[in-house]
Design a protein around this motif. Structure first.
Motif, PDB file in Angstrom:
ATOM      1  N   VAL A 126       0.705  -1.258  -0.082  1.00 61.57           N
ATOM      2  CA  VAL A 126      -0.012   0.010  -0.016  1.00 61.57           C
ATOM      3  C   VAL A 126       1.031   1.265   0.045  1.00 61.57           C
ATOM      4  N   ALA A 127       2.114   1.314   0.518  1.00 54.43           N
ATOM      5  CA  ALA A 127       2.870   2.287   0.598  1.00 54.43           C
ATOM      6  C   ALA A 127       3.415   2.719  -0.834  1.00 54.43           C
ATOM      7  N   ARG A 128       3.754   1.721  -1.477  1.00 58.69           N
ATOM      8  CA  ARG A 128       4.281   1.645  -2.961  1.00 58.69           C
ATOM      9  C   ARG A 128       3.346   2.166  -3.835  1.00 58.69           C
ATOM     10  N   LYS A 129       1.925   1.746  -3.596  1.00 59.44           N
ATOM     11  CA  LYS A 129       1.057   2.012  -4.581  1.00 59.44           C
ATOM     12  C   LYS A 129       0.290   3.414  -4.116  1.00 59.44           C
ATOM     13  N   GLN A 130       0.743   3.871  -3.054  1.00 58.96           N
ATOM     14  CA  GLN A 130       0.126   5.111  -2.284  1.00 58.96           C
ATOM     15  C   GLN A 130      -1.425   5.010  -2.068  1.00 58.96           C
ATOM     16  N   TYR A 131      -1.761   3.749  -1.566  1.00 60.73           N
ATOM     17  CA  TYR A 131      -3.283   3.677  -1.197  1.00 60.73           C
ATOM     18  C   TYR A 131      -3.458   3.978   0.283  1.00 60.73           C
ATOM     19  N   HIS A 132      -4.546   4.558   0.498  1.00 63.11           N
ATOM     20  CA  HIS A 132      -4.987   5.103   1.885  1.00 63.11           C
ATOM     21  C   HIS A 132      -6.343   4.310   2.069  1.00 63.11           C
ATOM     22  N   LEU A 133      -6.388   3.160   2.177  1.00 65.32           N
ATOM     23  CA  LEU A 133      -7.672   2.169   2.247  1.00 65.32           C
ATOM     24  C   LEU A 133      -7.500   1.723   3.785  1.00 65.32           C
ATOM     25  N   PRO A 134      -8.984   1.357   4.473  1.00 64.84           N
ATOM     26  CA  PRO A 134      -8.853   0.963   5.613  1.00 64.84           C
ATOM     27  C   PRO A 134      -8.776  -0.758   5.540  1.00 64.84           C
ATOM     28  N   ILE A 135      -7.288  -1.418   5.735  1.00 62.48           N
ATOM     29  CA  ILE A 135      -7.186  -2.913   5.396  1.00 62.48           C
ATOM     30  C   ILE A 135      -6.907  -3.436   6.857  1.00 62.48           C
ATOM     31  N   TYR A 136      -7.567  -4.634   6.759  1.00 67.83           N
ATOM     32  CA  TYR A 136      -7.759  -5.353   8.115  1.00 67.83           C
ATOM     33  C   TYR A 136      -7.304  -6.802   7.784  1.00 67.83           C
ATOM     34  N   PHE A 137      -7.019  -7.476   8.888  1.00 63.66           N
ATOM     35  CA  PHE A 137      -6.695  -8.925   9.009  1.00 63.66           C
ATOM     36  C   PHE A 137      -7.691  -9.618   9.647  1.00 63.66           C
ATOM     37  N   PRO A 138      -8.324 -10.679   9.188  1.00 62.92           N
ATOM     38  CA  PRO A 138      -9.645 -11.318   9.742  1.00 62.92           C
ATOM     39  C   PRO A 138      -9.042 -12.125  10.974  1.00 62.92           C
ATOM     40  N   GLN A 139      -9.652 -12.054  11.941  1.00 66.05           N
ATOM     41  CA  GLN A 139      -9.310 -12.979  13.087  1.00 66.05           C
ATOM     42  C   GLN A 139     -10.469 -13.862  13.566  1.00 66.05           C
ATOM     43  N   MET A 140     -11.453 -14.078  12.698  1.00 70.98           N
ATOM     44  CA  MET A 140     -12.539 -14.992  12.963  1.00 70.98           C
ATOM     45  C   MET A 140     -12.902 -15.744  11.516  1.00 70.98           C
ATOM     46  N   GLN A 141     -13.605 -16.756  11.494  1.00 76.23           N
ATOM     47  CA  GLN A 141     -14.294 -17.279  10.537  1.00 76.23           C
ATOM     48  C   GLN A 141     -15.405 -16.548  10.156  1.00 76.23           C
ATOM     49  N   ALA A 142     -15.560 -15.935   8.777  1.00 75.39           N
ATOM     50  CA  ALA A 142     -16.648 -15.136   8.336  1.00 75.39           C
ATOM     51  C   ALA A 142     -17.928 -16.040   8.411  1.00 75.39           C
ATOM     52  N   PRO A 143     -19.201 -15.448   8.324  1.00 76.40           N
ATOM     53  CA  PRO A 143     -20.623 -16.254   8.452  1.00 76.40           C
ATOM     54  C   PRO A 143     -20.430 -16.906   7.124  1.00 76.40           C
ATOM     55  N   GLU A 144     -21.044 -18.036   7.241  1.00 81.67           N
ATOM     56  CA  GLU A 144     -21.172 -18.584   5.991  1.00 81.67           C
ATOM     57  C   GLU A 144     -21.616 -18.232   4.696  1.00 81.67           C
ATOM     58  N   VAL A 145     -22.591 -17.137   4.613  1.00 81.78           N
ATOM     59  CA  VAL A 145     -23.146 -16.591   3.578  1.00 81.78           C
ATOM     60  C   VAL A 145     -21.887 -15.657   3.124  1.00 81.78           C
ATOM     61  N   LEU A 146     -20.605 -15.320   3.617  1.00 84.96           N
ATOM     62  CA  LEU A 146     -19.485 -14.531   3.305  1.00 84.96           C
ATOM     63  C   LEU A 146     -18.551 -15.645   2.895  1.00 84.96           C
ATOM     64  N   ASN A 147     -18.632 -16.753   2.981  1.00 83.44           N
ATOM     65  CA  ASN A 147     -17.676 -17.487   2.549  1.00 83.44           C
ATOM     66  C   ASN A 147     -17.211 -17.620   1.159  1.00 83.44           C
ATOM     67  N   GLU A 148     -16.394 -17.385   0.535  1.00 86.39           N
ATOM     68  CA  GLU A 148     -15.786 -17.454  -0.761  1.00 86.39           C
ATOM     69  C   GLU A 148     -14.703 -17.875  -0.835  1.00 86.39           C
ATOM     70  N   ASN A 149     -14.379 -18.475  -1.980  1.00 85.44           N
ATOM     71  CA  ASN A 149     -12.960 -18.957  -2.067  1.00 85.44           C
ATOM     72  C   ASN A 149     -12.150 -18.429  -3.197  1.00 85.44           C
ATOM     73  N   SER A 150     -12.802 -17.537  -3.956  1.00 88.87           N
ATOM     74  CA  SER A 150     -12.039 -16.669  -4.925  1.00 88.87           C
ATOM     75  C   SER A 150     -11.973 -15.263  -4.444  1.00 88.87           C
ATOM     76  N   LEU A 151     -10.674 -14.746  -5.260  1.00 89.42           N
ATOM     77  CA  LEU A 151     -10.288 -13.442  -4.967  1.00 89.42           C
ATOM     78  C   LEU A 151     -10.183 -12.714  -6.248  1.00 89.42           C
ATOM     79  N   PRO A 152     -10.543 -11.563  -6.357  1.00 88.56           N
ATOM     80  CA  PRO A 152     -11.192 -10.669  -5.297  1.00 88.56           C
ATOM     81  C   PRO A 152     -12.665 -11.093  -5.093  1.00 88.56           C
TER      82      PRO A 152
END
Length: 191
Positions: A126-152
């Protein structure tokens, strides 16, 4: 039998294939191809009958500085939720559009960009690309409806927890259609 002569297009195709095999050139080529898709592909709004509702929950995450937070999803605020990675060419291709959307809507919509990568690698990216975005690292399993194996995979969730948009793959998040949708969702009263 007649010998086939090589054409310039054959040589260019061969060079393209070789460039795709070399790791240092593969990612930029894939990002460029995905940017073409982003330029023409705007996310689809789910049909009313296909919109799933998620139960309100607090997403346990850590931020870029390592602080633990709980982000309220489906609890009174429109949410843009994104699962992405720095090594993912479609993710890289769509991030400029997400940055533009965040710049204009970051105070009205909760943006949550989630990645499973090492924080140092993400900080460097993000520093190299100069992005200012709210980026987080999940600490739990998402609810089933939000589980997806594809990125993005990206979601627009309304204030009541209905998934209005679910898009897998690169898309133009800075489109007029998405901006109009966000304006409509922000103006919608809580039910």
């Amino acid at each position: 039998m007649k010998k086939r002569k090589f054409k310039i297009s054959d040589i260019l195709f061969g060079v393209f294939i070789v460039l795709l095999l070399i790791p240092q050139t593969r990612t930029p080529i894939q990002v460029a191809v995905n940017k073409v898709k982003v330029a023409i592909w705007s996310p689809s709004i789910e049909d009313q009958e296909d919109q799933q509702k998620i139960a309100a929950f607090d997403y346990a995450v850590t931020d870029m500085q390592g602080a633990t937070q709980h982000i309220a999803i489906g609890q009174g605020k429109v949410v843009f939720l994104s699962y992405w990675a720095t090594w993912c060419p479609p993710c890289i291709a769509e991030l400029p559009g997400i940055q533009a959307l965040y710049t204009d809507y970051g105070d009205k919509v909760m943006f949550v960009l989630l990645t499973q990568e090492e924080p140092a690698k993400v900080l460097n990216f993000v520093a190299r690309k100069q992005y200012h975005l709210p980026i987080y690292f999940p600490q739990m399993q998402a609810p089933e409806v939000l589980n997806e194996n594809s990125l993005p995979t990206n979601y627009v969730i309304d204030a009541q927890g209905k998934i209005i948009v679910k898009e897998t793959g690169a898309a133009d998040w800075n489109s007029t259609k998405i901006r109009s949708l966000l304006d409509e969702l922000i103006a919608e009263p809580m039910k």
